[in-house]
Structure formats: C-alpha cells, structure tokens
Design a protein around this motif. Structure first.
Motif, PDB file in Angstrom:
ATOM      1  N   HIS A  27       0.838  -1.205   0.000  1.00  0.00           N
ATOM      2  CA  HIS A  27       0.000   0.000   0.000  1.00  0.00           C
ATOM      3  C   HIS A  27       0.874   1.256   0.000  1.00  0.00           C
ATOM      4  N   ARG A  30       2.540   1.697  -3.393  1.00  0.00           N
ATOM      5  CA  ARG A  30       1.560   2.147  -4.381  1.00  0.00           C
ATOM      6  C   ARG A  30       1.312   3.646  -4.232  1.00  0.00           C
ATOM      7  N   ARG A  31       1.215   4.112  -2.993  1.00  0.00           N
ATOM      8  CA  ARG A  31       1.017   5.543  -2.770  1.00  0.00           C
ATOM      9  C   ARG A  31       2.229   6.346  -3.244  1.00  0.00           C
ATOM     10  N   LEU A  46      -1.328   5.545   4.954  1.00  0.00           N
ATOM     11  CA  LEU A  46      -1.298   4.187   5.508  1.00  0.00           C
ATOM     12  C   LEU A  46      -1.874   4.175   6.913  1.00  0.00           C
ATOM     13  N   ARG A  49      -5.617   4.414   6.859  1.00  0.00           N
ATOM     14  CA  ARG A  49      -6.213   3.134   6.473  1.00  0.00           C
ATOM     15  C   ARG A  49      -6.191   2.145   7.635  1.00  0.00           C
ATOM     16  N   PHE A  70      -5.634  -5.826   3.487  1.00  0.00           N
ATOM     17  CA  PHE A  70      -4.896  -5.408   2.300  1.00  0.00           C
ATOM     18  C   PHE A  70      -5.052  -6.458   1.211  1.00  0.00           C
TER      19      PHE A  70
END
Length: 83
Positions: A27, A30-31, A46, A49, A70
């Motif tokens: 994650h 990806r960000r 993160l 989330r 995830f």
C-alpha cells in the motif's frame, strides 16, 4: 483539531508496519509510486487506512486479518467461470 501524540503514535505504527506487513508495504509503495506521494504523505495515508481497519475490527468484534485488510490488487478480477 490536531493531536500531536496521536500523530506521532500513528507515524511510528505505520512505519513499523512497513517491515512487518507485506500488505502495508505494498500500500505504501503504491502511494509513493502511482500517486506520487512524499514519504510523510504515504505514511499518513497508511495510518489512516490502518485506523479504519482497527475501527472496523472493534465495531464488528472481529480479529485483524491481513488478507482482508490489504487485499491483492488482482483479487476479485478473475474471469467468471463458464457454465
């Protein structure tokens, strides 16, 4: 309202999750890669989330599940089986 202690704890929690959780690391990457976030912004996303996942677990009385928290980006994109 800004809570500095919560902000600091969240930063440490998200940073530690990068080494302990493959899903969190994916994650974060990806960000950073696809969204162009800076390190602090990706960590903050993160953390947000993870707080949402914690809230869900507490509200529904469920245990944390890495695969549900995830999911793989390809999960759910499989072609339907022909009948």
């Amino acid at each position: 309202m800004k809570n500095d202690r919560l902000n600091h704890a969240g930063h440490l929690w998200a940073f530690a999750a990068l080494t302990a959780s493959p899903g969190a690391k994916t994650h974060y990457r990806r960000r950073r890669d696809k969204h162009g976030d800076w390190h602090a912004s990706a960590l903050r996303n993160l953390f947000n989330r993870m707080v949402g996942q914690l809230y869900h677990c507490l509200q529904h009385g469920e245990h944390y599940d890495e695969a549900q928290a995830f999911p793989s980006p390809l999960e759910g994109l499989e072609a339907p089986a022909a009948a």
